[in-house]
Design an enzyme around this catalytic site. Structure first.
Site, short mmCIF file in Angstrom:
data_model
loop_
_atom_site.label_atom_id
_atom_site.label_comp_id
_atom_site.label_asym_id
_atom_site.label_seq_id
_atom_site.Cartn_x
_atom_site.Cartn_y
_atom_site.Cartn_z
N GLY A 1 33.01 34.74 37.58
CA GLY A 1 33.50 34.35 36.26
C GLY A 1 34.99 34.53 36.07
N ASP A 2 35.60 35.42 36.86
CA ASP A 2 37.05 35.64 36.83
C ASP A 2 37.50 35.88 38.27
OD1 ASP A 2 39.65 36.04 36.04
OD2 ASP A 2 39.31 38.06 35.26
N TYR A 3 37.29 34.87 39.11
CA TYR A 3 37.46 35.02 40.56
C TYR A 3 38.93 34.97 40.93
CZ TYR A 3 36.22 34.78 45.49
OH TYR A 3 36.07 35.05 46.83
N CYS A 4 39.61 36.11 40.79
CA CYS A 4 41.04 36.21 41.06
C CYS A 4 41.31 37.31 42.07
CB CYS A 4 41.80 36.47 39.77
SG CYS A 4 41.67 35.12 38.57
N ASN B 1 40.33 41.06 41.79
CA ASN B 1 38.95 41.42 41.48
C ASN B 1 38.01 41.44 42.69
OD1 ASN B 1 39.65 41.69 38.81
ND2 ASN B 1 39.07 39.60 38.28
#
Length: 262
Positions: free
Chosen positions: A186-189, A192
């Site tokens: 969902g926040d694949y940065c 993370n």
């Protein structure tokens, strides 16, 4: 932790269940978002304590436990909630994220590794996931932000969208393309994902995780390469390494338009 600011805290202002963990520990501010304060607790192997408004960390607690069950990360130690605040205490995953020099100094390998780890995540079975409707939640947030004119066109630089109205119209015309068929971060940065000498160790910051459309993670994977490395030249390489056969350009553009109101 020399790059973090050390804090002095009053333990009595924290729930009693956290006192033993906080006692006699050095505390650092590791926050990266205005929505939550994150404290790094330098004790034993390290802990992270996330503090936010009441009930806002419930989903992250659920998905953190689920990712531990799937051996995709460490679970949480305690989730506490009162009328004003949530507290989520987690163990530190040993290793470093993609922002470590070892990885940034080898951007091609980083790009390929990032894509491979995403494909690995997306191939997981998700039948028992507690969040099965991420796409509906995602679109609900888009509508909320659009209604208050909260928008940023920077997210559609690659998609020939020139105005807020064009972005919203594209969403209205294409939103039914979004699926709930893939386990997402969902926040694949880059910050993370935790690695140990290029070996995957676990995912962190799972407040947006759930079952939704893979193109959300694909969008953020391409975005983080541009943002953190400082060039968009790895975008196509990232998509190639993930697998072009699994990428729908219309859904990728749709996600970009949604993020205008993200």
């Amino acid at each position: 932790m020399t790059n973090l600011k050390e804090l002095r805290i009053n333990i009595e202002k924290f729930p009693e269940a956290l006192h033993n963990t906080l006692k006699d520990a050095k505390i650092y501010d590791s926050s990266s978002s205005p929505e939550a304060q994150v404290l790094f607790i330098d004790k034993k192997d390290g802990y992270y304590l996330k503090i936010a408004s009441s009930k806002t960390l419930e989903r992250e607690a659920e998905m953190t436990a689920y990712f531990q069950k799937k051996k995709l990360g460490l679970g949480y130690i305690s989730y506490l909630s009162d009328q004003s605040q949530d507290f989520l205490l987690k163990k530190k995953i040993q290793g470093e994220n993609y922002l470590a020099k070892q990885y940034l100094n080898n951007p091609k390998r980083l790009c390929d590794n990032l894509a491979e780890n995403l494909r690995f995540l997306h191939e997981q079975n998700f039948e028992d996931c507690p969040i099965l409707d991420h796409s509906e939640r995602y679109l609900k947030k888009v509508e909320k932000n659009a209604s208050i004119n909260n928008s940023n066109l920077d997210f559609v630089n690659n998609y020939n969208i020139r105005t807020i109205e064009e972005a919203y119209d594209y969403i209205e015309n294409k939103k039914l393309l979004l699926r709930n068929d893939t386990l997402l971060h969902g926040d694949y940065c880059l910050p993370n994902i935790i690695l140990d000498n290029w070996k995957f160790k676990g995912f962190i910051d799972l407040d947006c995780a759930g079952v939704g459309d893979r193109h959300i993670d694909l969008f953020w994977g391409a975005w983080t390469l541009n943002f953190n490395i400082g060039t968009d030249q790895y975008r196509d390489r990232f998509f190639d390494a993930y697998g072009r056969d699994r990428i729908d350009v219309d859904r990728l553009k749709l996600v970009g338009c949604c993020e205008v109101f993200g």
